[in-house]
Design a protein around this motif. Sequence first.
Motif, mmCIF file in Angstrom:
data_model
loop_
_atom_site.group_PDB
_atom_site.id
_atom_site.type_symbol
_atom_site.label_atom_id
_atom_site.label_comp_id
_atom_site.label_asym_id
_atom_site.label_seq_id
_atom_site.Cartn_x
_atom_site.Cartn_y
_atom_site.Cartn_z
ATOM 1 N N LEU A 67 0.694 -1.318 -0.021
ATOM 2 C CA LEU A 67 0.029 0.028 0.049
ATOM 3 C C LEU A 67 0.676 1.286 -0.181
ATOM 4 O O LEU A 67 0.050 2.288 -0.173
ATOM 5 C CB LEU A 67 -0.836 -0.131 1.126
ATOM 6 C CG LEU A 67 -2.021 -1.061 1.223
ATOM 7 C CD1 LEU A 67 -2.874 -1.140 2.558
ATOM 8 C CD2 LEU A 67 -3.049 -1.163 0.127
ATOM 9 N N HIS A 68 1.929 0.935 0.126
ATOM 10 C CA HIS A 68 3.067 2.143 0.029
ATOM 11 C C HIS A 68 2.837 3.266 0.980
ATOM 12 O O HIS A 68 2.607 4.527 0.720
ATOM 13 C CB HIS A 68 2.960 2.820 -1.385
ATOM 14 C CG HIS A 68 3.328 2.008 -2.476
ATOM 15 N ND1 HIS A 68 4.636 1.168 -2.861
ATOM 16 C CD2 HIS A 68 2.381 1.149 -3.514
ATOM 17 C CE1 HIS A 68 4.429 0.474 -3.917
ATOM 18 N NE2 HIS A 68 3.128 0.208 -4.124
ATOM 19 N N PHE A 69 2.868 3.024 2.266
ATOM 20 C CA PHE A 69 2.659 3.816 3.292
ATOM 21 C C PHE A 69 3.578 5.157 3.267
ATOM 22 O O PHE A 69 3.051 6.295 3.347
ATOM 23 C CB PHE A 69 2.784 3.362 4.716
ATOM 24 C CG PHE A 69 2.662 4.395 5.611
ATOM 25 C CD1 PHE A 69 1.423 4.816 6.442
ATOM 26 C CD2 PHE A 69 3.749 4.944 6.118
ATOM 27 C CE1 PHE A 69 1.386 5.583 7.330
ATOM 28 C CE2 PHE A 69 3.412 5.811 7.343
ATOM 29 C CZ PHE A 69 2.575 6.243 7.724
ATOM 30 N N VAL A 70 4.992 4.862 3.008
ATOM 31 C CA VAL A 70 5.874 5.826 2.926
ATOM 32 C C VAL A 70 5.659 6.903 1.790
ATOM 33 O O VAL A 70 5.436 8.172 2.285
ATOM 34 C CB VAL A 70 7.196 5.398 2.770
ATOM 35 C CG1 VAL A 70 8.319 6.514 2.630
ATOM 36 C CG2 VAL A 70 7.846 4.508 3.890
ATOM 37 N N LEU A 120 11.643 -2.386 7.511
ATOM 38 C CA LEU A 120 11.888 -2.813 6.192
ATOM 39 C C LEU A 120 12.548 -1.314 5.624
ATOM 40 O O LEU A 120 11.676 -0.212 5.759
ATOM 41 C CB LEU A 120 10.644 -3.095 5.310
ATOM 42 C CG LEU A 120 10.094 -4.334 5.628
ATOM 43 C CD1 LEU A 120 8.840 -4.640 4.628
ATOM 44 C CD2 LEU A 120 11.101 -5.589 4.955
ATOM 45 N N TRP A 121 13.417 -1.347 4.841
ATOM 46 C CA TRP A 121 14.064 -0.148 4.345
ATOM 47 C C TRP A 121 13.177 0.140 3.022
ATOM 48 O O TRP A 121 12.803 -0.756 2.182
ATOM 49 C CB TRP A 121 15.695 -0.325 4.101
ATOM 50 C CG TRP A 121 16.147 0.978 3.418
ATOM 51 C CD1 TRP A 121 16.543 2.214 4.192
ATOM 52 C CD2 TRP A 121 16.321 1.184 2.140
ATOM 53 N NE1 TRP A 121 16.899 3.047 3.187
ATOM 54 C CE2 TRP A 121 16.826 2.626 2.041
ATOM 55 C CE3 TRP A 121 15.867 0.795 0.832
ATOM 56 C CZ2 TRP A 121 17.030 3.382 0.667
ATOM 57 C CZ3 TRP A 121 16.423 1.139 -0.272
ATOM 58 C CH2 TRP A 121 16.751 2.773 -0.430
ATOM 59 N N ASN A 122 12.892 1.479 2.757
ATOM 60 C CA ASN A 122 12.243 1.665 1.654
ATOM 61 C C ASN A 122 13.058 2.811 1.085
ATOM 62 O O ASN A 122 13.452 3.992 1.729
ATOM 63 C CB ASN A 122 11.026 2.215 1.974
ATOM 64 C CG ASN A 122 9.920 2.377 0.733
ATOM 65 O OD1 ASN A 122 10.312 3.260 0.010
ATOM 66 N ND2 ASN A 122 8.818 1.681 0.797
ATOM 67 N N LEU A 128 10.197 11.040 2.642
ATOM 68 C CA LEU A 128 9.286 11.353 3.749
ATOM 69 C C LEU A 128 9.955 12.136 4.957
ATOM 70 O O LEU A 128 9.579 13.052 5.497
ATOM 71 C CB LEU A 128 8.771 10.081 4.296
ATOM 72 C CG LEU A 128 8.034 9.884 5.732
ATOM 73 C CD1 LEU A 128 6.861 10.715 5.425
ATOM 74 C CD2 LEU A 128 7.661 8.579 6.068
ATOM 75 N N ILE A 129 11.288 11.766 5.295
ATOM 76 C CA ILE A 129 12.026 12.534 6.419
ATOM 77 C C ILE A 129 12.144 14.134 5.650
ATOM 78 O O ILE A 129 11.979 14.870 6.785
ATOM 79 C CB ILE A 129 13.229 11.801 6.655
ATOM 80 C CG1 ILE A 129 12.958 10.357 7.186
ATOM 81 C CG2 ILE A 129 14.361 12.438 7.466
ATOM 82 C CD1 ILE A 129 14.451 9.595 7.078
ATOM 83 N N VAL A 163 16.682 2.940 9.005
ATOM 84 C CA VAL A 163 16.765 4.358 8.394
ATOM 85 C C VAL A 163 18.422 4.617 8.207
ATOM 86 O O VAL A 163 18.958 4.654 9.382
ATOM 87 C CB VAL A 163 15.967 5.434 9.124
ATOM 88 C CG1 VAL A 163 16.523 6.700 8.779
ATOM 89 C CG2 VAL A 163 14.496 5.010 9.207
ATOM 90 N N LYS A 164 18.820 4.824 7.115
ATOM 91 C CA LYS A 164 20.371 4.832 6.918
ATOM 92 C C LYS A 164 20.817 6.409 7.353
ATOM 93 O O LYS A 164 20.002 7.133 7.019
ATOM 94 C CB LYS A 164 20.674 4.592 5.665
ATOM 95 C CG LYS A 164 20.392 2.951 5.344
ATOM 96 C CD LYS A 164 20.551 2.650 3.815
ATOM 97 C CE LYS A 164 20.305 1.415 3.437
ATOM 98 N NZ LYS A 164 20.429 1.041 1.625
ATOM 99 N N ILE A 165 22.038 6.428 7.812
ATOM 100 C CA ILE A 165 22.394 7.724 8.217
ATOM 101 C C ILE A 165 22.487 8.492 6.772
ATOM 102 O O ILE A 165 22.303 9.695 7.150
ATOM 103 C CB ILE A 165 23.825 7.626 8.790
ATOM 104 C CG1 ILE A 165 23.805 7.061 10.301
ATOM 105 C CG2 ILE A 165 24.631 8.989 8.732
ATOM 106 C CD1 ILE A 165 25.384 6.892 10.853
#
Length: 266
Positions: A67-70, A120-122, A128-129, A163-165
């Motif tokens: 559903l692609h929340f991000v 899960l990484w997206n 989004l951030i 969430v990667k740096i």
Amino acid sequence: MALMALSNIGVYTEIEKEAYLKEMTEIIEYHQKHHNLTQLAYQSAWQFLVNRFYKDKSLENLIANGLHFVREASRELKEFSKRVNLKGKRGEEGGKMTLEELTLMRWLNVIDSFFFNCRLWNEELVELISSIVQMFRASRDSNRTICNRSISLLRVAAYNRNVKIDDLLKSGAIDAILEEMKQSTSDDFILCNGLYFFLIISESLKEEDDEDEKVKRKATKRKIFEMMEEEGYEDALTSFYETLQFFGRKYSEKLPLNIFDYFVNV
């Protein structure tokens, strides 16, 4: 109204998937194609589903990739940034929020739950951030409620190890918090979340990887250090010396007590 009522069912309440999953998935997918719901109704549908995720981790792939929340959350935040006057002072309403502001706050709350639970990484996380960073920047001088919620969300995003740096760098989160940390007008809530944000990053940068990742991580350390040096973070760190010691000693045994040395001496 039905969706809003469902959204108020607590995260600890277990509901069999057969009672909601097919219908709720269809509602969200139909709105994504036809935009038939109000902003509050659409947010409520997502809040109900993410609340179920707290107890049922098998929903992770559906929420994140099906559903692609991000992507959807990022789009909604961008829409609200156009419709909510984040930079303007509120009118003579006793500090009451408008319906749009309340719906925006509900979105920020459900994003918080997603960051806390999803592993899960997206690739859309940067966008989004970045939307949260823009919300933080726009609201920090006038709307402290949304500003505070935004910076706490950035802290939770950093806490999510998926969430990667690099995501935090590309999104502008590190830049934005560094800028705010050196402002004389920052309040305790902002400073506390900012310190915690960098404590979490420090811990992440200490993790061991294979040789290729070590080279990349070293470059990332150097980049963050140069940003901190440019923004005068070393001076800020010195002024918060006792706070950092107390923070690490009392609130999180996993966080390094020598954080001030670590960032100053990469």
